[in-house]
Write an enzyme that holds these catalytic residues in place. Structure first.
Site, PDB file in Angstrom:
ATOM      1  N   HIS A   1      62.692  29.286 -17.316  1.00 35.56           N
ATOM      2  CA  HIS A   1      63.391  28.090 -16.850  1.00 35.56           C
ATOM      3  C   HIS A   1      64.802  28.065 -17.448  1.00 35.56           C
ATOM      4  O   HIS A   1      65.089  28.751 -18.429  1.00 35.56           O
ATOM      5  CB  HIS A   1      62.607  26.842 -17.249  1.00 35.56           C
ATOM      6  CG  HIS A   1      61.304  26.702 -16.497  1.00 35.56           C
ATOM      7  ND1 HIS A   1      60.455  25.648 -16.663  1.00 35.56           N
ATOM      8  CD2 HIS A   1      60.729  27.508 -15.563  1.00 35.56           C
ATOM      9  CE1 HIS A   1      59.406  25.783 -15.865  1.00 35.56           C
ATOM     10  NE2 HIS A   1      59.541  26.921 -15.198  1.00 35.56           N
TER      11      HIS A   1
ATOM     12  N   GLU B   1      66.392  25.988 -19.280  1.00 36.43           N
ATOM     13  CA  GLU B   1      66.511  25.601 -20.688  1.00 36.43           C
ATOM     14  C   GLU B   1      66.275  26.797 -21.608  1.00 36.43           C
ATOM     15  O   GLU B   1      66.894  26.908 -22.673  1.00 36.43           O
ATOM     16  CB  GLU B   1      65.483  24.512 -21.035  1.00 36.43           C
ATOM     17  CG  GLU B   1      65.624  23.207 -20.255  1.00 36.43           C
ATOM     18  CD  GLU B   1      64.769  23.185 -18.991  1.00 36.43           C
ATOM     19  OE1 GLU B   1      64.700  24.220 -18.283  1.00 36.43           O
ATOM     20  OE2 GLU B   1      64.174  22.137 -18.698  1.00 36.43           O
TER      21      GLU B   1
ATOM     22  N   ALA C   1      73.998  26.135  17.976  1.00 36.40           N
ATOM     23  CA  ALA C   1      75.401  26.481  18.189  1.00 36.40           C
ATOM     24  C   ALA C   1      75.730  26.133  19.622  1.00 36.40           C
ATOM     25  O   ALA C   1      74.943  26.423  20.526  1.00 36.40           O
ATOM     26  CB  ALA C   1      75.600  27.961  17.952  1.00 36.40           C
TER      27      ALA C   1
ATOM     28  N   ASP D   1      65.684  36.050  24.322  1.00 34.76           N
ATOM     29  CA  ASP D   1      66.689  36.676  23.443  1.00 34.76           C
ATOM     30  C   ASP D   1      66.131  37.842  22.621  1.00 34.76           C
ATOM     31  O   ASP D   1      66.914  38.598  22.048  1.00 34.76           O
ATOM     32  CB  ASP D   1      67.253  35.641  22.456  1.00 34.76           C
ATOM     33  CG  ASP D   1      67.986  34.508  23.157  1.00 34.76           C
ATOM     34  OD1 ASP D   1      68.231  34.631  24.370  1.00 34.76           O
ATOM     35  OD2 ASP D   1      68.311  33.517  22.489  1.00 34.76           O
TER      36      ASP D   1
ATOM     37  N   SER E   1      65.750  24.806  23.011  1.00 31.83           N
ATOM     38  CA  SER E   1      65.995  23.385  23.230  1.00 31.83           C
ATOM     39  C   SER E   1      64.707  22.563  23.334  1.00 31.83           C
ATOM     40  O   SER E   1      64.678  21.408  22.936  1.00 31.83           O
ATOM     41  CB  SER E   1      66.853  23.215  24.475  1.00 31.83           C
ATOM     42  OG  SER E   1      66.243  23.844  25.561  1.00 31.83           O
TER      43      SER E   1
HETATM   44  P1  NDP Z   1      62.013  27.364  23.426  1.00 33.11           P
HETATM   45  O1  NDP Z   1      62.498  28.567  22.753  1.00 33.11           O
HETATM   46  O2  NDP Z   1      62.242  26.035  22.804  1.00 33.11           O
HETATM   47  O3  NDP Z   1      60.458  27.577  23.640  1.00 33.11           O
HETATM   48  C1  NDP Z   1      59.719  26.560  24.258  1.00 33.11           C
HETATM   49  C2  NDP Z   1      58.316  27.040  24.449  1.00 33.11           C
HETATM   50  O4  NDP Z   1      57.651  27.086  23.184  1.00 33.11           O
HETATM   51  C3  NDP Z   1      57.531  26.080  25.281  1.00 33.11           C
HETATM   52  O5  NDP Z   1      57.751  26.295  26.639  1.00 33.11           O
HETATM   53  C4  NDP Z   1      56.134  26.391  24.848  1.00 33.11           C
HETATM   54  O6  NDP Z   1      55.658  27.509  25.579  1.00 33.11           O
HETATM   55  C5  NDP Z   1      56.300  26.809  23.407  1.00 33.11           C
HETATM   56  N1  NDP Z   1      55.869  25.706  22.557  1.00 33.11           N
HETATM   57  C6  NDP Z   1      54.681  25.649  21.949  1.00 33.11           C
HETATM   58  N2  NDP Z   1      54.545  24.512  21.300  1.00 33.11           N
HETATM   59  C7  NDP Z   1      55.657  23.798  21.488  1.00 33.11           C
HETATM   60  C8  NDP Z   1      56.059  22.509  21.071  1.00 33.11           C
HETATM   61  N3  NDP Z   1      55.300  21.737  20.296  1.00 33.11           N
HETATM   62  N4  NDP Z   1      57.271  22.077  21.469  1.00 33.11           N
HETATM   63  C9  NDP Z   1      58.077  22.849  22.227  1.00 33.11           C
HETATM   64  N5  NDP Z   1      57.719  24.065  22.653  1.00 33.11           N
HETATM   65  C10 NDP Z   1      56.516  24.554  22.294  1.00 33.11           C
HETATM   66  O7  NDP Z   1      62.485  27.348  24.939  1.00 33.11           O
HETATM   67  P2  NDP Z   1      63.744  26.799  25.704  1.00 33.11           P
HETATM   68  O8  NDP Z   1      63.611  27.341  27.067  1.00 33.11           O
HETATM   69  O9  NDP Z   1      63.956  25.372  25.495  1.00 33.11           O
HETATM   70  O10 NDP Z   1      64.951  27.524  24.987  1.00 33.11           O
HETATM   71  C11 NDP Z   1      65.165  28.900  25.125  1.00 33.11           C
HETATM   72  C12 NDP Z   1      66.624  29.139  25.362  1.00 33.11           C
HETATM   73  O11 NDP Z   1      67.395  28.560  24.329  1.00 33.11           O
HETATM   74  C13 NDP Z   1      66.938  30.587  25.367  1.00 33.11           C
HETATM   75  O12 NDP Z   1      67.613  30.869  26.561  1.00 33.11           O
HETATM   76  C14 NDP Z   1      67.839  30.807  24.204  1.00 33.11           C
HETATM   77  O13 NDP Z   1      68.859  31.696  24.515  1.00 33.11           O
HETATM   78  C15 NDP Z   1      68.415  29.453  23.938  1.00 33.11           C
HETATM   79  N6  NDP Z   1      68.687  29.281  22.527  1.00 33.11           N
HETATM   80  C16 NDP Z   1      69.928  28.895  22.129  1.00 33.11           C
HETATM   81  C17 NDP Z   1      70.230  28.669  20.805  1.00 33.11           C
HETATM   82  C18 NDP Z   1      71.575  28.179  20.388  1.00 33.11           C
HETATM   83  O14 NDP Z   1      71.728  27.684  19.252  1.00 33.11           O
HETATM   84  N7  NDP Z   1      72.607  28.269  21.194  1.00 33.11           N
HETATM   85  C19 NDP Z   1      69.237  28.902  19.766  1.00 33.11           C
HETATM   86  C20 NDP Z   1      67.958  29.316  20.288  1.00 33.11           C
HETATM   87  C21 NDP Z   1      67.714  29.480  21.613  1.00 33.11           C
HETATM   88  P3  NDP Z   1      54.065  27.685  25.723  1.00 33.11           P
HETATM   89  O15 NDP Z   1      53.606  26.493  26.484  1.00 33.11           O
HETATM   90  O16 NDP Z   1      53.873  28.970  26.390  1.00 33.11           O
HETATM   91  O17 NDP Z   1      53.560  27.675  24.334  1.00 33.11           O
HETATM   92 ZN    ZN Z   2      60.602  24.184 -17.974  1.00 36.49          ZN
END
Ligand code: NDP
Ligand code: ZN
Length: 362
Positions: free
Chosen positions: A51, A53, A155, A201, A294
């Site tokens: 730690h 300290e 982003a 991706d 998303s």
């Molecule tokens: P996601 O990547 O958010 O995946 C969603 C899928 O995850 C759902 O359709 C579902 O599929 C599964 N899932 C399981 N449990 C859950 C839950 N509790 N909540 C939500 N989803 C769940 O998909 P999107 O289509 O929204 O986003 C993908 C896109 O986002 C890509 O095109 C990527 O390029 C872009 N992206 C952009 C980023 C940025 O910062 N600019 C970062 C990351 C991605 P199932 O029913 O089969 O389980």
């Molecule tokens: Zn300690």
């Protein structure tokens, strides 16, 4: 008091050396001052290692006698992987201990301070408490909630798009911003994405800029196990990967398990974010970096499960009614339900803006 803040600030700076590498322990710094001279410094750098300290007192040697010790977190009072620091301070003969914040760990929780006082040491608590609490916000959250601290990152362009209407998204932000993301990945225990992000991706979700460090655990939300067996996260062996499903057969899971991936089945067909966080908490995951997409962002926000939001905004206008935005899914139907944030920091990174914000406490 002025001096106390000065030395505590130094202790906080020393503590920062350990941020992101001490999990499941907090990052802690200690400074030993004798007669207006700094005679010892120490930081906790890794779980299982000494730690803060211990290093500081060791450095101070005989000069610890009669000294004041500044420590960013209450000294421990229990036998963990190392003997209690409270005992060490007592044995070293320090005169006064200044503590920034108490340790919420039930094994310590005030007992360290009580022990020091019983031994006749003056103890002052609360110097730069807010800064110390901020430094270990992930640890404190984990101890209190028993679920990981969640950072949601995205982003986008200045007009809030994460891709063009045709789906092109590489890259909206600069390499400097992406480098910053890799640094943040390294500061979390785990990274989580939805299966659609894997399918679209094929991300590696590893730390590829800066010092080579241990890669965080990778977690995919994938109800029906649609993650391809040749996806980077399954095949590359660069980091551990867990897939969380809505319940799949043993045979389905076996193909992934043979490749070293752990497959978890959740109790409900629709994966509930709250259940995921409970599971991760039980598995010792203290911090989670949610990187999309998303729909996943929407689920985390609607579950009220987000502790911090980090947005990288590129000075670009993409436009297009059909171009996706950082939070998809259903969203909130009424403005009154929207997640309101307090902005903590705004920085520029290369040409981009970085905003760090936290949901307002209701
Ligand atoms: P996601 O990547 O958010 O995946 C969603 C899928 O995850 C759902 O359709 C579902 O599929 C599964 N899932 C399981 N449990 C859950 C839950 N509790 N909540 C939500 N989803 C769940 O998909 P999107 O289509 O929204 O986003 C993908 C896109 O986002 C890509 O095109 C990527 O390029 C872009 N992206 C952009 C980023 C940025 O910062 N600019 C970062 C990351 C991605 P199932 O029913 O089969 O389980
Ligand atoms: Zn300690």
């Amino acid at each position: 008091m002025h001096n106390d803040e000065h030395y505590m600030r130094l202790a906080l700076d020393v503590a920062k050396a350990g941020v992101g590498q001490t999990s499941p322990n907090p990052a802690v710094g200690a400074v030993v001052v004798n007669g207006g001279t700094v005679v010892g410094l120490g930081a906790h750098l890794k779980a299982g290692e000494p730690h803060a300290e211990v290093y500081a007192i060791r450095m101070a040697g005989e000069k610890a006698r009669g000294a004041t010790v500044y420590v960013t977190l209450e000294p421990c009072s229990h036998y963990g992987k190392t003997p209690p620091c409270a005992d060490l301070l007592i044995q070293a003969g320090v005169r006064r201990v200044v503590v920034a914040t108490t340790d919420p760990n039930p094994l310590v929780a005030g007992k360290g301070i009580a022990k020091l006082r019983q031994a006749g040491i003056d103890v002052d608590v609360g110097v730069l408490k807010d800064e110390a609490d901020e430094l270990n916000r992930m640890f404190f959250h984990y101890i209190a909630a028993k679920t990981p601290f969640v950072t949601l990152k995205f982003a986008c362009s200045l007009d809030g798009k994460i891709a063009t209407a045709t789906g092109e998204s590489k890259w909206i932000t600069s390499s400097a911003a992406r480098e910053d993301v890799h640094r943040l990945r390294a500061q979390h225990d785990a990274i989580l994405v939805g299966v659609n992000t894997v399918l679209t991706d094929n991300p590696k979700l590893t730390v590829r800029f800066g010092e080579k460090r241990k890669n965080p655990l990778r977690i995919i939300l994938d109800t029906k196990l649609r993650t391809p067996l040749d996806a980077h996260v399954v095949a590359d062996k660069e980091a551990e990967t867990w897939i969380i499903t809505g319940g799949v057969s043993r045979e389905q899971a076996a193909a992934y398990e043979r490749l070293g991936v752990r497959v978890f089945s959740m109790p409900t067909a629709q994966i509930d974010v709250r259940d995921v966080l409970r599971l991760l908490g039980e598995q010792g995951v203290m911090s989670l970096f949610v990187e999309g997409g998303s729909r996943v962002h929407d689920s985390f926000l609607r579950a009220g499960a987000v502790n911090e939001v980090i947005a990288y905004i590129a000075p670009k206008l993409i436009g297009g009614r059909g171009a996706p935005t950082p939070v998809g899914g259903l969203g909130f139907a009424r403005l009154a339900e929207a997640v309101e944030l307090d902005i903590r920091r705004i920085e520029t990174i290369g040409p981009d803006i970085k905003i760090v914000a936290a949901p307002k406490r209701k």
